[in-house]
Design an enzyme around this catalytic site. Structure first.
Site, PDB file in Angstrom:
ATOM      1  N   GLU B  49     -25.776   6.930   0.953  1.00 14.73           N
ATOM      2  CA  GLU B  49     -25.816   5.739   0.106  1.00 14.73           C
ATOM      3  C   GLU B  49     -26.877   5.891  -0.987  1.00 14.73           C
ATOM      4  O   GLU B  49     -27.952   6.445  -0.734  1.00 14.73           O
ATOM      5  CB  GLU B  49     -26.199   4.549   0.998  1.00 14.73           C
ATOM      6  CG  GLU B  49     -26.392   3.221   0.287  1.00 14.73           C
ATOM      7  CD  GLU B  49     -27.092   2.169   1.155  1.00 14.73           C
ATOM      8  OE1 GLU B  49     -27.953   2.531   1.993  1.00 14.73           O
ATOM      9  OE2 GLU B  49     -26.775   0.980   0.995  1.00 14.73           O
ATOM     10  N   LYS B 126     -19.787  -1.872  -1.065  1.00 14.88           N
ATOM     11  CA  LYS B 126     -20.412  -2.377   0.167  1.00 14.88           C
ATOM     12  C   LYS B 126     -20.228  -3.885   0.330  1.00 14.88           C
ATOM     13  O   LYS B 126     -20.555  -4.660  -0.579  1.00 14.88           O
ATOM     14  CB  LYS B 126     -21.902  -2.036   0.142  1.00 14.88           C
ATOM     15  CG  LYS B 126     -22.674  -2.401   1.390  1.00 14.88           C
ATOM     16  CD  LYS B 126     -24.107  -1.852   1.258  1.00 14.88           C
ATOM     17  CE  LYS B 126     -24.977  -2.127   2.457  1.00 14.88           C
ATOM     18  NZ  LYS B 126     -26.317  -1.500   2.282  1.00 14.88           N
ATOM     19  N   CYS B 171     -23.967   1.958   5.068  1.00 14.22           N
ATOM     20  CA  CYS B 171     -25.210   1.493   5.696  1.00 14.22           C
ATOM     21  C   CYS B 171     -24.990   0.332   6.652  1.00 14.22           C
ATOM     22  O   CYS B 171     -24.410   0.497   7.715  1.00 14.22           O
ATOM     23  CB  CYS B 171     -26.230   1.179   4.602  1.00 14.22           C
ATOM     24  SG  CYS B 171     -27.912   0.972   5.261  1.00 14.22           S
TER      25      CYS B 171
END
Lengths: 312, 312
Positions: B49, B126, B171
């Site tokens: 990321e 995300k 994440c």
């Protein structure tokens, strides 16, 4: 009545129950563990799935009267009444699983939750039934839960009792994050579950005891962590008429850490001190669902059953 | 084109990127790892990321021009073009994360998937943004993802590319079983994700490195097992301007077992041999969703956002 947010919990793992063993003989074992749990200061005792009989779904039966012989028509009933009576005397809440035959003739894999005053305050009927419905000669042994039970019809309720928010699921349910999440979305603080898990995969003989224990731990630890809840998973373990079941009963904290784990495959009482307020940190930070969840992207979870890969 | 179902995968963990480090300097490190991955036979390389800059959401900024300096307006762009060019020459697919600023002025925490022919075949934005939007002086340090990004708007797509069914998340998404399940419901066979995870909880100083590594492993292993998919989780690790990030990059098989794990907090390439057909057993037995899931009991997962405990 305000009950304490801190208490001692007992995971009462059962060793094997042979096919010929009577309910009365089994309840005597449950009573002995209840006494031990109480003697160690526990005020809530968790017994496993199908805690009154052998794990009969391993046996293929065509005679419905024979099948129904493994089921309970009432709860409590004469064999189990002594457990209810003694727990009430001791002020110990408890839960255990049994095969339930309703007055309408419906069959469920059920667990009940009894509070410290002896009242049945919760009933859960197993939703994720593993296995198969017809005899399968490709398997090393049978796992006929889909034959003998219908899927539960109560969802995954959470009850406000015994000082906290209590949930239940049964065996294979623990592998399904949906089960944990539906309880988590009701603020659950302690998930109680029992299991009868064969020590070898009936469809893959190289998947043995260590792998099966690993998957048990992984599922319970992840469910607890991801919902910031305590969890207790209790086995019926050991060799039932030549069919081994894993032990590995465990108590897990809201961080996903194991705080107690069984060492045997026999009747064994594990205890741990539970502080339900230990759930608060996770529920108000990283797993504060209201702030972080994005249900607009979760539609497939309810809109489809099976996997639907993208087109070629 | 038919691409192989078996290939070697590289998890390319990044050590720290300091605030002053240029994109060009970082891409030189990515290129060195790409060469190493190729030298070890890998044909798919996974970078973390926000792989082009320091983890800037730890810095509180009020000047939008300063914020936008951490974002990429085009991809590829001049600093990253050499990575795209060299990967195509080598026939290595790859994925990495970056801060995306769209022509409409929208900000996302994004990752892209590039196939072995050099085409961008997938983009993910995300969804589960952790942290907070305003300066929080109760925290040991800031985590301002909710300030600098908006939640992703693509859902969790799965792409049929490079021989299999490929998914991505980023994440904090890995902690959310909904993310894994939505990909699982599209038959995903390899989930690729990167992370920047502080080595200490900003709101609970006693939750340190070991706990954070444990939660990383637990989330990825559970997601893989419960969806019968391979997974690769790749860190940006080490000390960024005094702020430590965990390492612990790992590759996990469809049984939930770790097959490779990073040993350092520096630039480090891990490889593992992937057989996408190893997903089939789980997807057709215990996690055969079509046979076992019960969405009629999962409604809360989409019908509510936050927890709703039962009435008192």
């Amino acid at each position: 009545m305000t009950e304490p947010r801190r208490f001692r919990l007992a995971a009462c793992q059962l060793g094997p129950i042979q096919k010929a063993e009577s309910r009365e003989a089994v309840v005597a074992r449950l009573l002995a563990m209840l006494e031990q749990a109480h003697g160690e200061g526990a005020t809530l005792a968790v017994f496993p799935e199908l805690a009154l009989t052998t794990f009969f779904p391993r046996w293929y039966m065509e005679d419905q009267a024979e099948v129904d012989g493994w089921f309970e028509r009432d709860m409590p009933n004469p064999p189990t009444q002594p457990l209810f009576d003694r727990a009430k005397q001791l002020g110990v809440g408890f839960t255990f699983g049994y095969a339930e035959l309703t007055p309408e003739g419906r069959h469920f894999n059920t667990s009940i939750l009894v509070d410290r005053q002896g009242a049945i305050v919760g009933k859960y009927r197993k939703i994720h039934l593993p296995g198969h419905a017809e005899y399968d000669d490709a398997r090393a042994f049978q796992h006929l839960e889909k034959r003998y039970f219908e899927p539960g019809d109560f969802g995954f309720p959470v009850w406000r009792t015994m000082g906290g928010l209590m949930g239940m699921c049964i065996c294979n349910d623990r592998r399904w994050p949906e089960a944990w999440r539906v309880m988590g979305l009701q603020g659950v603080e302690l998930v109680m579950l029992g299991y009868n898990t064969p020590s070898v995969n009936s469809q893959k003989s190289e998947e043995g005891l260590e792998d099966r224990l690993f998957h048990n731990r992984l599922s319970v630890q992840a469910g607890c962590y991801q919902n910031a809840t305590w969890g207790v998973a209790v086995a019926k373990a050991g060799d039932e008429d030549g069919h081994p079941l894993i032990g590995g009963s465990l108590i897990v904290d809201p961080n996903g850490k194991i705080v107690a784990e069984a060492a045997t495959e026999a009747d064994e009482v594990l205890v741990a001190d539970i502080d339900l307020d230990a759930c608060t940190f996770g529920k108000t930070t990283i797993f504060d669902f209201a702030r972080h969840r994005r249900p607009e992207h979760y539609g497939r979870i309810v809109n489809q059953v099976g996997a639907e890969p993208p087109a070629r």
